[in-house]
Motif scaffolding. Structure first.
Motif, PDB file in Angstrom:
ATOM      1  N   SER A  62       0.901  -0.957   0.022  1.00  0.00           N
ATOM      2  CA  SER A  62       0.124   0.103  -0.082  1.00  0.00           C
ATOM      3  C   SER A  62       0.855   1.287  -0.160  1.00  0.00           C
ATOM      4  O   SER A  62       1.408   1.615   1.291  1.00  0.00           O
ATOM      5  N   ASP A  83      -0.886  -1.284  -4.283  1.00  0.00           N
ATOM      6  CA  ASP A  83      -2.133  -0.590  -3.842  1.00  0.00           C
ATOM      7  C   ASP A  83      -2.043   0.928  -3.918  1.00  0.00           C
ATOM      8  O   ASP A  83      -1.122   1.484  -3.156  1.00  0.00           O
ATOM      9  N   THR A 106      -7.321   1.897  -5.764  1.00  0.00           N
ATOM     10  CA  THR A 106      -8.569   1.829  -4.602  1.00  0.00           C
ATOM     11  C   THR A 106      -8.919   3.264  -4.137  1.00  0.00           C
ATOM     12  O   THR A 106      -8.132   3.699  -3.509  1.00  0.00           O
ATOM     13  N   VAL A 161      -9.203   5.604  11.374  1.00  0.00           N
ATOM     14  CA  VAL A 161      -8.531   4.572  10.404  1.00  0.00           C
ATOM     15  C   VAL A 161      -9.200   3.436  10.255  1.00  0.00           C
ATOM     16  O   VAL A 161      -9.132   2.272   9.586  1.00  0.00           O
ATOM     17  N   HIS A 195     -12.986  -7.239  -3.128  1.00  0.00           N
ATOM     18  CA  HIS A 195     -11.986  -6.544  -2.054  1.00  0.00           C
ATOM     19  C   HIS A 195     -12.695  -6.145  -0.884  1.00  0.00           C
ATOM     20  O   HIS A 195     -13.843  -5.786  -0.748  1.00  0.00           O
ATOM     21  N   HIS A 197     -11.388  -3.745   2.835  1.00  0.00           N
ATOM     22  CA  HIS A 197     -10.040  -3.069   3.454  1.00  0.00           C
ATOM     23  C   HIS A 197     -10.598  -2.496   4.900  1.00  0.00           C
ATOM     24  O   HIS A 197     -11.545  -1.689   4.809  1.00  0.00           O
ATOM     25  N   GLY A 199      -9.676  -1.597   8.123  1.00  0.00           N
ATOM     26  CA  GLY A 199      -9.017  -0.457   8.919  1.00  0.00           C
ATOM     27  C   GLY A 199      -7.656  -0.673   8.873  1.00  0.00           C
ATOM     28  O   GLY A 199      -6.991  -1.628   8.429  1.00  0.00           O
ATOM     29  N   SER A 200      -6.920  -0.074  10.130  1.00  0.00           N
ATOM     30  CA  SER A 200      -5.638   0.121   9.715  1.00  0.00           C
ATOM     31  C   SER A 200      -4.777  -0.067  11.507  1.00  0.00           C
ATOM     32  O   SER A 200      -5.642   0.240  12.411  1.00  0.00           O
ATOM     33  N   GLY A 201      -3.765  -0.885  11.465  1.00  0.00           N
ATOM     34  CA  GLY A 201      -3.240  -1.059  13.039  1.00  0.00           C
ATOM     35  C   GLY A 201      -4.016  -2.149  13.610  1.00  0.00           C
ATOM     36  O   GLY A 201      -4.157  -2.050  14.849  1.00  0.00           O
ATOM     37  N   GLY A 238      -3.879  -3.420   6.835  1.00  0.00           N
ATOM     38  CA  GLY A 238      -4.114  -3.194   8.428  1.00  0.00           C
ATOM     39  C   GLY A 238      -3.559  -3.991   9.424  1.00  0.00           C
ATOM     40  O   GLY A 238      -3.837  -3.770  10.343  1.00  0.00           O
ATOM     41  N   LEU A 239      -2.591  -4.935   8.896  1.00  0.00           N
ATOM     42  CA  LEU A 239      -1.706  -5.448   9.949  1.00  0.00           C
ATOM     43  C   LEU A 239      -0.941  -4.570  10.720  1.00  0.00           C
ATOM     44  O   LEU A 239      -0.323  -3.660  10.396  1.00  0.00           O
ATOM     45  N   PRO A 281      -1.010  -4.735   2.729  1.00  0.00           N
ATOM     46  CA  PRO A 281      -0.525  -4.189   3.779  1.00  0.00           C
ATOM     47  C   PRO A 281       0.444  -2.830   3.395  1.00  0.00           C
ATOM     48  O   PRO A 281       1.184  -2.910   2.456  1.00  0.00           O
ATOM     49  N   GLY A 282       0.399  -1.849   4.301  1.00  0.00           N
ATOM     50  CA  GLY A 282       1.210  -0.425   4.148  1.00  0.00           C
ATOM     51  C   GLY A 282       2.387  -0.690   5.450  1.00  0.00           C
ATOM     52  O   GLY A 282       3.379  -1.100   5.056  1.00  0.00           O
ATOM     53  N   ARG A 319       1.415  11.478  13.189  1.00  0.00           N
ATOM     54  CA  ARG A 319       0.492  10.497  14.028  1.00  0.00           C
ATOM     55  C   ARG A 319       0.515  10.901  15.319  1.00  0.00           C
ATOM     56  O   ARG A 319      -0.761  10.784  15.711  1.00  0.00           O
ATOM     57  N   TYR A 379       3.418   6.097   7.032  1.00  0.00           N
ATOM     58  CA  TYR A 379       2.650   7.363   7.275  1.00  0.00           C
ATOM     59  C   TYR A 379       3.543   8.362   8.237  1.00  0.00           C
ATOM     60  O   TYR A 379       2.960   9.363   8.909  1.00  0.00           O
ATOM     61  N   MET A 383       2.817  11.693   5.353  1.00  0.00           N
ATOM     62  CA  MET A 383       1.988  12.537   5.750  1.00  0.00           C
ATOM     63  C   MET A 383       2.647  13.858   6.301  1.00  0.00           C
ATOM     64  O   MET A 383       2.029  14.479   6.882  1.00  0.00           O
TER      65      MET A 383
END
Ligand code: LLP
Length: 431
Positions: A62, A83, A106, A161, A195, A197, A199-201, A238-239, A281-282, A319, A379, A383
């Motif tokens: 990602s 992605d 996406t 997220v 597909h 997705h 969420g994240s974390g 999201g991992l 994953p990102g 963050r 991120y 960001m």
């Protein structure tokens, strides 16, 4: 938290064999340092874990987590697909050498001219709404289309997220998905994926299992009603990774084993054939590969607090301010010194929310010390902003004792780039 690529060499932080103090000296601060080996290791860990449990697995990176071209190249060499979320990321991906049919777009709230660009470049398109699908089909037929389904189960480290569930702006509702595939089929699309997705974390497998159960029910309905054969099932990214020293790492083997056995079983009972299983994953691939180095310029005490003022703020790493996210902080040249004092580590931005860490026990700090903000590879730079007119920082790539600049530090001229002063407002002496 000092584990590969980090190392304590006589009290000094090294990143894959390179002295952090030397990097700070040579490239100045704030400075993002990325470890090539750590990125490769994370990619291989995930790819191998998936391949142990399903015949055909694919990892897409990602790109929004860190879209530096050198990072994209490293993951391309590893065999990752991508992605992406904007025409800019498509552009970067192509520049980094990814084939269009290895790029999945996406987007959300996507404009018609963006759709036109995606068709022109022939990337795979994952639609986020029936509006987007209809507008897309008026412009052309994508080679491969998937529908981002909202499986009504979301998860994540912060409400910002969580990207599925009743309150989410993302994806096509379960009840609308069949209609979307029907319209796509009638519009001439021949190749399909599906597909989600959520969420994240995310640190546990349960939400993935609950969500993929719903996703695969939709796949079954689409397959049975329309005869669509899915080429892939994309379970999203999201991992999570451990940001705190007392946090356990995700048990990747166990996580993937449970998720993949569930997916295999459902594919079988729903007669979905042999789709590839994708994850995108990102954070998992790049977060722990990155360290942000920043220099203490001000030590200040009030009756209630001690502040360490540093040269990175929420313009450099957003963050902590945006999500209240925890990033572990260490004094890069004082790793063996006892943590004797509590500091708030604060940045140079003129806002009270510019706090990178609160009440952290650190060694006695002095002005000039280098501080390392850990797990900053995802991120972080992507960001960052020029808020308060501060140029964005440089990025350096380290590998087994060697280092190379992969993004030059912005200069003052970068702050003016693109700006236009109307003739009547020009200062005859300066511009
Ligand atoms: N796929 C899609 C469709 C996404 O929207 C995202 C992230 C990913 C994959 C990758 O998610 P990851 O594996 O990195 O969790 N800025 C936030 C994270 C925002 C994630 C947005 N979407 C943060 O710093 O925590």
């Amino acid at each position: 938290m000092i584990r590969f690529p980090l190392e304590n060499v006589a009290g000094e932080l090294y990143v894959d064999g390179v002295s952090s103090l030397r990097l700070a000296e040579e490239f100045d601060t704030p400075l993002y340092v990325m470890s090539e080996e750590k990125i490769r290791m994370q990619y291989r860990r995930l790819k191998d874990a998936l391949s142990n449990h399903v015949d055909r697995a694919r990892v897409l990176y990602s790109a929004k987590a860190n879209s530096n071209l050198a990072i994209l190249r490293i993951l391309h060499e590893e065999g990752a697909w991508l992605d992406v979320v904007s025409p800019g990321e498509v552009h970067l991906a192509l520049r980094a050498g990814y084939r269009p049919d290895n790029i999945l777009y996406t987007g959300t709230s996507v404009r018609d001219d963006e759709l036109g660009y995606l068709l022109k470049e022939e990337v795979m398109i994952n639609i986020d709404s029936t509006s987007q699908l209809r507008r897309l089909l008026r412009l052309g037929i994508p080679k491969l289309l998937s529908v981002r389904v909202n499986p009504m189960i979301g998860a994540g480290h912060h409400e910002h997220v969580v990207t599925a569930g009743e309150a989410s702006k993302f994806g096509v509702w379960e009840g609308e998905a069949l209609e979307a595939y029907k319209e796509a089929r009638e519009g001439g699309v021949e190749r399909f994926g599906i597909h989600m997705h959520i969420g994240s974390g995310i640190m546990s497998v349960e939400p993935y299992i609950l969500a993929s159960e719903r996703l695969l029910k939709v796949a079954k309905e689409v397959h049975e009603s329309l005869g669509v054969e899915f080429e892939f099932i994309d379970l999203g990214g999201g991992l999570g990774i451990p940001y705190r020293p007392d946090e356990d790492e995700l048990n990747l083997e166990e996580f993937i084993k449970r998720l993949m056995s569930f997916i295999r079983e459902r594919i079988k009972i729903h007669h979905l054939g042999e789709p590839e299983i994708w994850m995108e994953p990102g954070r998992f691939l790049v977060a722990e590969a990155g360290v942000l180095l920043t220099r203490v310029n001000t030590i200040k005490s009030t009756p209630t607090k001690s502040y360490a003022g540093v040269d990175a703020g929420f313009n450099t790493i957003m963050r902590p301010t945006l999500y209240g996210a925890y990033h572990h902080i260490i004094a890069a040249g004082k790793l063996d010194d006892p943590p004797v004092k509590e500091y708030d580590v604060v940045g140079p931005i003129c806002e009270s929310g510019d706090i990178l860490a609160q009440g952290r026990r650190l060694p006695e700090l002095a002005e000039g010390d280098i501080i390392a903000i850990l797990c900053a590879g995802a991120y972080g730079h992507s960001m960052s902003s020029q808020y308060n007119s501060r140029p964005r920082p440089a990025e350096v790539l380290v590998k087994r004792g060697e280092y190379e600049l992969i993004r030059r530090r912005e200069g003052m001229e970068d702050l003016f780039r693109g700006q236009v002063i109307p003739e009547r407002l020009r200062n005859p002496n300066r511009c």
